[in-house]
Design a protein around this motif. Structure first.
Motif, PDB file in Angstrom:
ATOM      1  N   ARG A 181       0.833  -1.201   0.000  1.00 17.74           N
ATOM      2  CA  ARG A 181       0.000   0.000   0.000  1.00 17.74           C
ATOM      3  C   ARG A 181       0.869   1.252   0.000  1.00 17.74           C
ATOM      4  O   ARG A 181       0.621   2.195  -0.741  1.00 17.74           O
ATOM      5  CB  ARG A 181      -0.936   0.006   1.212  1.00 17.74           C
ATOM      6  CG  ARG A 181      -1.966   1.132   1.195  1.00 17.74           C
ATOM      7  CD  ARG A 181      -2.579   1.372   2.546  1.00 17.74           C
ATOM      8  NE  ARG A 181      -1.611   1.818   3.533  1.00 17.74           N
ATOM      9  CZ  ARG A 181      -1.074   3.031   3.578  1.00 17.74           C
ATOM     10  NH1 ARG A 181      -1.383   3.932   2.684  1.00 17.74           N
ATOM     11  NH2 ARG A 181      -0.204   3.355   4.512  1.00 17.74           N
ATOM     12  N   GLN A 182       1.928   1.238   0.817  1.00 14.40           N
ATOM     13  CA  GLN A 182       2.835   2.381   0.865  1.00 14.40           C
ATOM     14  C   GLN A 182       3.574   2.558  -0.460  1.00 14.40           C
ATOM     15  O   GLN A 182       3.736   3.683  -0.938  1.00 14.40           O
ATOM     16  CB  GLN A 182       3.838   2.214   2.012  1.00 14.40           C
ATOM     17  CG  GLN A 182       3.215   2.343   3.385  1.00 14.40           C
ATOM     18  CD  GLN A 182       4.191   2.004   4.501  1.00 14.40           C
ATOM     19  OE1 GLN A 182       5.373   1.763   4.272  1.00 14.40           O
ATOM     20  NE2 GLN A 182       3.686   1.971   5.723  1.00 14.40           N
ATOM     21  N   LEU A 241       4.149   5.321  -5.775  1.00 16.34           N
ATOM     22  CA  LEU A 241       4.036   5.257  -7.237  1.00 16.34           C
ATOM     23  C   LEU A 241       2.902   6.146  -7.740  1.00 16.34           C
ATOM     24  O   LEU A 241       3.031   6.774  -8.794  1.00 16.34           O
ATOM     25  CB  LEU A 241       3.830   3.813  -7.693  1.00 16.34           C
ATOM     26  CG  LEU A 241       5.038   2.888  -7.490  1.00 16.34           C
ATOM     27  CD1 LEU A 241       4.657   1.436  -7.778  1.00 16.34           C
ATOM     28  CD2 LEU A 241       6.209   3.326  -8.350  1.00 16.34           C
ATOM     29  N   GLU A 242       1.816   6.211  -7.008  1.00 16.19           N
ATOM     30  CA  GLU A 242       0.705   7.095  -7.383  1.00 16.19           C
ATOM     31  C   GLU A 242       1.157   8.549  -7.378  1.00 16.19           C
ATOM     32  O   GLU A 242       0.816   9.319  -8.281  1.00 16.19           O
ATOM     33  CB  GLU A 242      -0.471   6.895  -6.427  1.00 16.19           C
ATOM     34  CG  GLU A 242      -1.636   7.826  -6.667  1.00 16.19           C
ATOM     35  CD  GLU A 242      -2.450   7.512  -7.913  1.00 16.19           C
ATOM     36  OE1 GLU A 242      -3.205   8.395  -8.354  1.00 16.19           O
ATOM     37  OE2 GLU A 242      -2.330   6.399  -8.444  1.00 16.19           O
ATOM     38  N   GLY A 255     -11.805   3.762  -3.173  1.00 15.65           N
ATOM     39  CA  GLY A 255     -10.671   4.366  -2.510  1.00 15.65           C
ATOM     40  C   GLY A 255      -9.756   5.025  -3.522  1.00 15.65           C
ATOM     41  O   GLY A 255     -10.116   5.227  -4.676  1.00 15.65           O
ATOM     42  N   GLN A 256      -8.556   5.318  -3.081  1.00 16.32           N
ATOM     43  CA  GLN A 256      -7.615   5.995  -3.968  1.00 16.32           C
ATOM     44  C   GLN A 256      -7.153   5.084  -5.097  1.00 16.32           C
ATOM     45  O   GLN A 256      -6.907   5.541  -6.197  1.00 16.32           O
ATOM     46  CB  GLN A 256      -6.426   6.485  -3.158  1.00 16.32           C
ATOM     47  CG  GLN A 256      -5.506   7.366  -3.974  1.00 16.32           C
ATOM     48  CD  GLN A 256      -4.449   8.034  -3.121  1.00 16.32           C
ATOM     49  OE1 GLN A 256      -4.373   7.822  -1.933  1.00 16.32           O
ATOM     50  NE2 GLN A 256      -3.642   8.858  -3.742  1.00 16.32           N
ATOM     51  N   TRP A 257      -7.033   3.772  -4.822  1.00 14.10           N
ATOM     52  CA  TRP A 257      -6.494   2.869  -5.833  1.00 14.10           C
ATOM     53  C   TRP A 257      -7.472   1.806  -6.299  1.00 14.10           C
ATOM     54  O   TRP A 257      -7.396   1.345  -7.412  1.00 14.10           O
ATOM     55  CB  TRP A 257      -5.229   2.178  -5.335  1.00 14.10           C
ATOM     56  CG  TRP A 257      -4.136   3.150  -5.086  1.00 14.10           C
ATOM     57  CD1 TRP A 257      -3.378   3.783  -6.044  1.00 14.10           C
ATOM     58  CD2 TRP A 257      -3.697   3.649  -3.847  1.00 14.10           C
ATOM     59  NE1 TRP A 257      -2.497   4.630  -5.451  1.00 14.10           N
ATOM     60  CE2 TRP A 257      -2.655   4.568  -4.092  1.00 14.10           C
ATOM     61  CE3 TRP A 257      -4.051   3.414  -2.543  1.00 14.10           C
ATOM     62  CZ2 TRP A 257      -1.999   5.240  -3.086  1.00 14.10           C
ATOM     63  CZ3 TRP A 257      -3.391   4.087  -1.537  1.00 14.10           C
ATOM     64  CH2 TRP A 257      -2.378   4.981  -1.820  1.00 14.10           C
ATOM     65  N   TYR A 258      -8.357   1.364  -5.447  1.00 17.03           N
ATOM     66  CA  TYR A 258      -9.247   0.269  -5.816  1.00 17.03           C
ATOM     67  C   TYR A 258     -10.498   0.326  -4.954  1.00 17.03           C
ATOM     68  O   TYR A 258     -10.503   0.904  -3.878  1.00 17.03           O
ATOM     69  CB  TYR A 258      -8.548  -1.085  -5.653  1.00 17.03           C
ATOM     70  CG  TYR A 258      -7.914  -1.278  -4.298  1.00 17.03           C
ATOM     71  CD1 TYR A 258      -8.640  -1.782  -3.234  1.00 17.03           C
ATOM     72  CD2 TYR A 258      -6.584  -0.938  -4.084  1.00 17.03           C
ATOM     73  CE1 TYR A 258      -8.065  -1.940  -1.987  1.00 17.03           C
ATOM     74  CE2 TYR A 258      -5.995  -1.097  -2.838  1.00 17.03           C
ATOM     75  CZ  TYR A 258      -6.745  -1.597  -1.804  1.00 17.03           C
ATOM     76  OH  TYR A 258      -6.173  -1.754  -0.571  1.00 17.03           O
TER      77      TYR A 258
END
Length: 188
Positions: free
Chosen positions: A67-68, A73-74, A166-169
């Motif tokens: 997650r970190q 990468l985001e 969420g932010q990614w999924y």
């Protein structure tokens, strides 16, 4: 083993939610000591509990590390996107006769070497300003009956905007036994 017990309770969370929901009147549902005393669950002997807890803890640690890394990468992806498609740094570099920093010649060749005026301000030559409906077809969802929602993993995951994305999924929070419309592969 307390760590095994934590994972067991986490696994049983849907049961707790169901018990609390069944007791909900005008306020919040609740779980009583009696509810906990009546709960039954099979569990292995202590050595196996410790081994399972260790494996699950290690997996949780790896998930947090991933997650970190994804967050890092985001951030990098956002910075590159802003540089290329908001600030137009590759176009500006080419306007100055320079190779855009940090990109191959093949990628740099995809960017023009000139900015032109538009209703939004300066944009790369060859780009257009369009409204979303001119480029995309929008399909709005339909809400299934509220009685078909549950948190017991019954049916298909049901996503409702920012609460579930969420932010990614997306997070599987609510399930639906009577979905009315599905997105198909390739839909925008």
């Amino acid at each position: 083993d307390p760590v095994f017990f934590y994972y067991l309770l986490r696994y049983l969370k849907p049961n707790f939610v169901g018990i609390a929901r069944n007791k909900q009147t005008t306020g919040l549902g609740h779980i009583t000591k009696r509810d906990l005393e009546n709960l039954e669950a099979a569990y292995p002997r202590l050595p196996e509990q410790r081994a399972i807890a260790h494996i699950l803890g290690t997996l949780d640690d790896k998930i947090e590390l991933n997650r970190q890394m994804a967050q890092t990468l985001e951030s990098i992806a956002r910075a590159i996107f802003k540089s290329w498609f908001v600030d137009f740094d590759p176009v500006k570099a080419k306007m100055e006769g320079k190779q855009p920093e940090g990109m191959s010649e093949e990628i740099a060749a995809l960017f023009p070497d000139r900015l032109v005026d538009s209703e939004l301000g300066m944009i790369p030559e060859g780009w257009e300003v369009l409204k979303f409906p001119e480029e995309f077809d929008f399909t709005m969802g339909q809400s299934p009956p509220g009685s078909s929602y549950n948190e017991y993993f019954n049916g298909v995951p049901f996503y409702q905007g920012s609460a579930d994305f969420g932010q990614w999924y997306p997070t599987e929070r609510i399930y639906c036994t009577a979905p009315t419309r599905f997105a198909n592969k390739g839909d925008v």
